[in-house]
Design an enzyme around this catalytic site. Structure first.
Site, PDB file in Angstrom:
ATOM      1  N   HIS A  72      43.892  53.871  49.286  1.00 39.67           N
ATOM      2  CA  HIS A  72      44.438  54.705  48.400  1.00 39.67           C
ATOM      3  C   HIS A  72      43.934  55.146  47.224  1.00 39.67           C
ATOM      4  O   HIS A  72      43.383  54.342  46.458  1.00 39.67           O
ATOM      5  CB  HIS A  72      46.106  54.400  48.091  1.00 39.67           C
ATOM      6  CG  HIS A  72      47.110  54.500  48.983  1.00 39.67           C
ATOM      7  ND1 HIS A  72      48.148  54.900  48.846  1.00 39.67           N
ATOM      8  CD2 HIS A  72      47.177  54.105  50.225  1.00 39.67           C
ATOM      9  CE1 HIS A  72      48.988  54.742  50.030  1.00 39.67           C
ATOM     10  NE2 HIS A  72      48.374  54.458  50.990  1.00 39.67           N
ATOM     11  N   TYR A 201      55.474  57.230  41.380  1.00 40.53           N
ATOM     12  CA  TYR A 201      56.345  56.437  40.319  1.00 40.53           C
ATOM     13  C   TYR A 201      57.243  57.602  39.550  1.00 40.53           C
ATOM     14  O   TYR A 201      56.288  58.431  38.837  1.00 40.53           O
ATOM     15  CB  TYR A 201      55.487  55.710  39.307  1.00 40.53           C
ATOM     16  CG  TYR A 201      54.804  54.351  39.883  1.00 40.53           C
ATOM     17  CD1 TYR A 201      53.649  54.740  40.657  1.00 40.53           C
ATOM     18  CD2 TYR A 201      54.920  53.316  39.388  1.00 40.53           C
ATOM     19  CE1 TYR A 201      53.046  53.527  41.150  1.00 40.53           C
ATOM     20  CE2 TYR A 201      54.657  52.154  39.845  1.00 40.53           C
ATOM     21  CZ  TYR A 201      53.462  52.203  40.708  1.00 40.53           C
ATOM     22  OH  TYR A 201      52.867  51.144  41.266  1.00 40.53           O
ATOM     23  N   PRO A 293      57.485  44.471  37.803  1.00 43.22           N
ATOM     24  CA  PRO A 293      56.667  44.856  39.279  1.00 43.22           C
ATOM     25  C   PRO A 293      55.979  46.288  39.015  1.00 43.22           C
ATOM     26  O   PRO A 293      54.986  46.930  39.773  1.00 43.22           O
ATOM     27  CB  PRO A 293      57.696  44.808  40.599  1.00 43.22           C
ATOM     28  CG  PRO A 293      58.961  44.829  39.842  1.00 43.22           C
ATOM     29  CD  PRO A 293      58.938  44.252  38.483  1.00 43.22           C
ATOM     30  N   LYS A 297      50.951  44.178  39.330  1.00 42.26           N
ATOM     31  CA  LYS A 297      50.137  43.210  38.990  1.00 42.26           C
ATOM     32  C   LYS A 297      50.212  41.900  39.221  1.00 42.26           C
ATOM     33  O   LYS A 297      49.499  40.826  38.946  1.00 42.26           O
ATOM     34  CB  LYS A 297      49.815  43.424  37.136  1.00 42.26           C
ATOM     35  CG  LYS A 297      49.126  44.719  36.915  1.00 42.26           C
ATOM     36  CD  LYS A 297      47.527  44.651  36.971  1.00 42.26           C
ATOM     37  CE  LYS A 297      46.723  46.050  37.158  1.00 42.26           C
ATOM     38  NZ  LYS A 297      46.662  46.515  38.508  1.00 42.26           N
ATOM     39  N   TYR A 385      45.015  50.337  36.618  1.00 41.98           N
ATOM     40  CA  TYR A 385      45.595  50.162  37.708  1.00 41.98           C
ATOM     41  C   TYR A 385      44.942  49.696  39.161  1.00 41.98           C
ATOM     42  O   TYR A 385      45.337  48.723  39.948  1.00 41.98           O
ATOM     43  CB  TYR A 385      46.343  51.652  38.298  1.00 41.98           C
ATOM     44  CG  TYR A 385      47.267  51.583  39.527  1.00 41.98           C
ATOM     45  CD1 TYR A 385      48.457  51.230  39.077  1.00 41.98           C
ATOM     46  CD2 TYR A 385      47.100  51.879  40.711  1.00 41.98           C
ATOM     47  CE1 TYR A 385      49.702  51.244  40.165  1.00 41.98           C
ATOM     48  CE2 TYR A 385      47.953  51.507  41.833  1.00 41.98           C
ATOM     49  CZ  TYR A 385      49.367  51.466  41.457  1.00 41.98           C
ATOM     50  OH  TYR A 385      50.076  51.254  42.373  1.00 41.98           O
TER      51      TYR A 385
HETATM   52  P1  RFL Z   1      55.193  32.839  45.114  1.00 46.47           P
HETATM   53  O1  RFL Z   1      54.911  33.929  46.184  1.00 46.47           O
HETATM   54  O2  RFL Z   1      56.541  32.990  44.463  1.00 46.47           O
HETATM   55  O3  RFL Z   1      54.989  31.473  45.997  1.00 46.47           O
HETATM   56  C1  RFL Z   1      55.462  30.156  45.564  1.00 46.47           C
HETATM   57  C2  RFL Z   1      55.787  29.324  46.750  1.00 46.47           C
HETATM   58  O4  RFL Z   1      56.051  28.096  46.088  1.00 46.47           O
HETATM   59  C3  RFL Z   1      57.175  27.459  46.833  1.00 46.47           C
HETATM   60  N1  RFL Z   1      57.805  26.490  46.069  1.00 46.47           N
HETATM   61  C4  RFL Z   1      57.807  25.063  46.210  1.00 46.47           C
HETATM   62  N2  RFL Z   1      57.227  24.242  46.954  1.00 46.47           N
HETATM   63  C5  RFL Z   1      57.007  23.117  46.703  1.00 46.47           C
HETATM   64  N3  RFL Z   1      58.041  22.411  45.901  1.00 46.47           N
HETATM   65  C6  RFL Z   1      58.811  23.105  45.095  1.00 46.47           C
HETATM   66  N4  RFL Z   1      59.296  22.623  44.121  1.00 46.47           N
HETATM   67  C7  RFL Z   1      58.663  24.364  45.083  1.00 46.47           C
HETATM   68  N5  RFL Z   1      59.176  25.492  44.420  1.00 46.47           N
HETATM   69  C8  RFL Z   1      58.590  26.784  44.794  1.00 46.47           C
HETATM   70  C9  RFL Z   1      58.138  28.751  47.224  1.00 46.47           C
HETATM   71  O5  RFL Z   1      59.039  28.424  48.118  1.00 46.47           O
HETATM   72  C10 RFL Z   1      56.953  29.842  47.387  1.00 46.47           C
HETATM   73  O6  RFL Z   1      56.753  29.586  48.883  1.00 46.47           O
HETATM   74  O7  RFL Z   1      53.965  32.663  43.865  1.00 46.47           O
HETATM   75  P2  RFL Z   1      52.640  32.990  43.979  1.00 46.47           P
HETATM   76  O8  RFL Z   1      52.004  32.489  45.149  1.00 46.47           O
HETATM   77  O9  RFL Z   1      51.943  32.833  42.900  1.00 46.47           O
HETATM   78  O10 RFL Z   1      52.386  34.622  44.267  1.00 46.47           O
HETATM   79  C11 RFL Z   1      53.070  35.701  43.292  1.00 46.47           C
HETATM   80  C12 RFL Z   1      53.439  36.710  44.017  1.00 46.47           C
HETATM   81  O11 RFL Z   1      54.480  36.606  45.155  1.00 46.47           O
HETATM   82  C13 RFL Z   1      54.007  37.684  42.977  1.00 46.47           C
HETATM   83  O12 RFL Z   1      53.397  37.883  41.880  1.00 46.47           O
HETATM   84  C14 RFL Z   1      54.112  39.147  43.441  1.00 46.47           C
HETATM   85  O13 RFL Z   1      55.059  39.339  44.661  1.00 46.47           O
HETATM   86  C15 RFL Z   1      54.770  40.047  42.540  1.00 46.47           C
HETATM   87  N6  RFL Z   1      54.944  41.569  42.955  1.00 46.47           N
HETATM   88  C16 RFL Z   1      53.791  42.513  43.091  1.00 46.47           C
HETATM   89  N7  RFL Z   1      52.556  42.024  42.839  1.00 46.47           N
HETATM   90  C17 RFL Z   1      51.413  42.889  42.915  1.00 46.47           C
HETATM   91  O14 RFL Z   1      50.421  42.395  42.552  1.00 46.47           O
HETATM   92  N8  RFL Z   1      51.521  43.920  43.377  1.00 46.47           N
HETATM   93  C18 RFL Z   1      52.984  44.581  43.879  1.00 46.47           C
HETATM   94  O15 RFL Z   1      53.019  45.761  44.442  1.00 46.47           O
HETATM   95  C19 RFL Z   1      54.021  43.841  43.615  1.00 46.47           C
HETATM   96  N9  RFL Z   1      55.207  44.079  44.037  1.00 46.47           N
HETATM   97  C20 RFL Z   1      56.391  41.791  43.218  1.00 46.47           C
HETATM   98  C21 RFL Z   1      56.507  43.410  44.112  1.00 46.47           C
HETATM   99  C22 RFL Z   1      57.329  41.381  43.470  1.00 46.47           C
HETATM  100  C23 RFL Z   1      58.538  41.565  43.776  1.00 46.47           C
HETATM  101  N10 RFL Z   1      59.653  40.626  43.589  1.00 46.47           N
HETATM  102  C24 RFL Z   1      60.524  40.647  44.559  1.00 46.47           C
HETATM  103  C25 RFL Z   1      59.697  39.677  42.401  1.00 46.47           C
HETATM  104  C26 RFL Z   1      57.481  43.730  44.396  1.00 46.47           C
HETATM  105  C27 RFL Z   1      58.615  43.000  44.131  1.00 46.47           C
HETATM  106  C28 RFL Z   1      60.127  43.534  44.581  1.00 46.47           C
HETATM  107  C1  PHB Z   2      55.820  47.847  46.560  1.00 47.61           C
HETATM  108  O1  PHB Z   2      55.283  48.531  47.766  1.00 47.61           O
HETATM  109  O2  PHB Z   2      56.630  46.986  47.113  1.00 47.61           O
HETATM  110  C2  PHB Z   2      55.225  48.008  45.489  1.00 47.61           C
HETATM  111  C3  PHB Z   2      54.355  48.970  45.136  1.00 47.61           C
HETATM  112  C4  PHB Z   2      54.043  49.202  43.729  1.00 47.61           C
HETATM  113  C5  PHB Z   2      54.493  48.502  42.630  1.00 47.61           C
HETATM  114  C6  PHB Z   2      55.579  47.629  43.087  1.00 47.61           C
HETATM  115  C7  PHB Z   2      55.958  47.220  44.465  1.00 47.61           C
HETATM  116  O3  PHB Z   2      54.144  48.695  41.567  1.00 47.61           O
END
Ligand code: RFL
Ligand code: PHB
Length: 395
Positions: A72, A201, A293, A297, A385
């Site tokens: 993108h 957004y 979110p 980041k 970004y």
């Molecule tokens: P995770 O993905 O939470 O993985 C952690 C893992 O550890 C396990 N765990 C354990 N294992 C053993 N013993 C224990 N006691 C444990 N406790 C937990 C868990 O089961 C899990 O599998 O962390 P990690 O690897 O640091 O990754 C971080 C990302 O997942 C998170 O920052 C992003 O998803 C945030 N986020 C976004 N980030 C972006 O860079 N770009 C995006 O577009 C974006 N969109 C989002 C998002 C997060 C969202 N939610 C649901 C919070 C959109 C959403 C809706």
């Molecule tokens: C997503 O596609 O899940 C998404 C994209 C951009 C954001 C957060 C979530 O800032």
């Protein structure tokens, strides 16, 4: 059992670190609390910075991302029904982002781990790091009712915000900084063509909205909801209606709706713990910091922690440079705070929070109008970004 690096958590941070270390011949074992299917069922991030994509390439797991991910060149921001494009490529001198779901890249990393016969234990209980200040740390865990001990040189805490790693550090040795926002994002995934080829957004009186996508046949939409909202109270119909009300008319008119294939509410929180290490235990990703979110980041900041630890451990095991260990937290935190600031700022600019004073509400409205009416302002948004460069570990 013995390994060089015990990794707690098989989210993107743990899996990517494991794959990169493996490429350098550094043995590692992953311990994960839930099943691999459960990990893959969590719908989260969608936007990858260039630095993240490059790490996937370095780890040798980028084939599908490079084929199926969408590059993108820009995204849109909507103020008072006016659509304003942030030309990422033009404003940054060529930088872009890749739209590729966290679920898909996690799947690719899991497959690579199986193909290279690295050890991962899923559905383990009671994971506990020990002896973190000594030269011989170890991790205990239970599997099928039996207790195991995994000896190691270092422990990587990649177990997310609710994990055990951060909680294993004595409270007087770390400090946390936090803002919990009143409200969250209600997200819907649907097999419908996205309303716009690029992300949109939206700042709106009724609250924020985001039109995102996973491909040209799968959309991801979000609307800001209040803090007491429950996902059960949101039928698909109610969600689509509310989303339409927040979109500019041309987008609302061409929105294609359909049944949701996933629907959930994500809380909004800014959180950082300092330092991000305790002896031979390192914290990475959501275990150490959370962002709302809005700036996309979270996953990307997890990747920069992985980059830093991977480079440090490569020099520690390869060249005996153990003095670099002490630099981990300091290097990571510089970039972490930048990501925190940008996510906090984007959230304030684009949302309507009930705890914001009327005066501050006016200030935010004026500030985002100003940024988006100026090329310099747009460049400041674009540069952050696409992601700031990773810090060199020797700096
Ligand atoms: P995770 O993905 O939470 O993985 C952690 C893992 O550890 C396990 N765990 C354990 N294992 C053993 N013993 C224990 N006691 C444990 N406790 C937990 C868990 O089961 C899990 O599998 O962390 P990690 O690897 O640091 O990754 C971080 C990302 O997942 C998170 O920052 C992003 O998803 C945030 N986020 C976004 N980030 C972006 O860079 N770009 C995006 O577009 C974006 N969109 C989002 C998002 C997060 C969202 N939610 C649901 C919070 C959109 C959403 C809706
Ligand atoms: C997503 O596609 O899940 C998404 C994209 C951009 C954001 C957060 C979530 O800032």
């Amino acid at each position: 059992m013995k390994t060089q690096v015990a990794i707690i958590g098989a989210g993107p941070a743990g899996l990517l670190l494991g794959q990169l270390l493996h490429k350098q011949g550094i043995d590692n074992v992953i311990l994960e609390r839930v099943s691999s299917d459960y990990v893959l069922s969590r719908i989260r991030a969608g936007v990858l910075e260039q630095g993240f994509a490059d790490l996937m390439r370095e780890a040798g797991v980028s084939k599908r991302m490079d084929q199926e991910g969408e590059v993108h060149d820009g995204f849109e921001m909507v103020l008072n029904d006016r659509r304003i494009r942030i030309d990422l490529k033009g404003l940054t001198g060529g930088d872009t982002v890749i739209v590729y779901g966290q679920t898909e890249l996690t799947r690719d990393l899991m497959a690579a781990r199986v193909a290279t016969q690295q050890t991962s234990h899923y559905e383990v209980d009671n994971v506990r790091p020990h002896n973190m200040l000594e030269e011989n740390p170890y991790v205990t865990y239970e599997k099928d009712g039996r207790e195991y001990k995994l000896e190691c040189d270092y422990i990587a805490g990649c177990d997310g915000f609710h994990g055990v790693s951060r909680k294993s550090i004595p409270e007087d040795c770390i400090k946390s900084y936090e803002r919990v926002y009143p409200g969250g994002w209600l997200g819907v995934l649907s097999d419908t063509p996205p309303v716009n080829p690029e992300l949109v957004y939206v700042r709106h009186e009724r609250g924020f909205a985001l039109c995102s996508l996973r491909s040209q046949v799968r959309s991801r939409y979000y609307i800001q909801v209040g803090q007491d909202e429950k996902v059960e109270d949101w039928s698909d119909e109610r969600f689509w209606q509310e989303l339409k009300r927040r979109l500019p008319k041309d987008l609302a008119d061409r929105l294609v709706t359909g049944p949701s294939i996933e629907k959930s509410i994500a809380p909004m929180r800014s959180f950082v713990v300092e330092p991000m290490q305790y002896g031979r235990l390192f914290l990475l990703g959501d275990a150490a910091h959370i962002v709302p979110p809005t700036g996309a980041k979270g996953l990307n900041t997890a990747a920069s922690d992985v980059f830093t630890l991977y480079n440090i451990l490569t020099k520690v095991f390869g060249e005996g440079r153990t003095e670099l260990i002490e630099k981990y937290s300091e290097i990571c935190l510089r970039r972490v705070w930048n990501g925190e600031r940008f996510s906090w700022w984007m959230s304030n600019m684009m949302h309507k929070f009930e705890d914001t004073s009327e005066f501050n509400e006016k200030m935010y409205a004026s500030e985002i109008e100003y940024y988006l009416s100026s090329d310099v302002g747009k460049r400041v948004i674009a540069e952050q970004y696409v992601g700031l460069p990773y810090d060199d570990i020797e700096s």
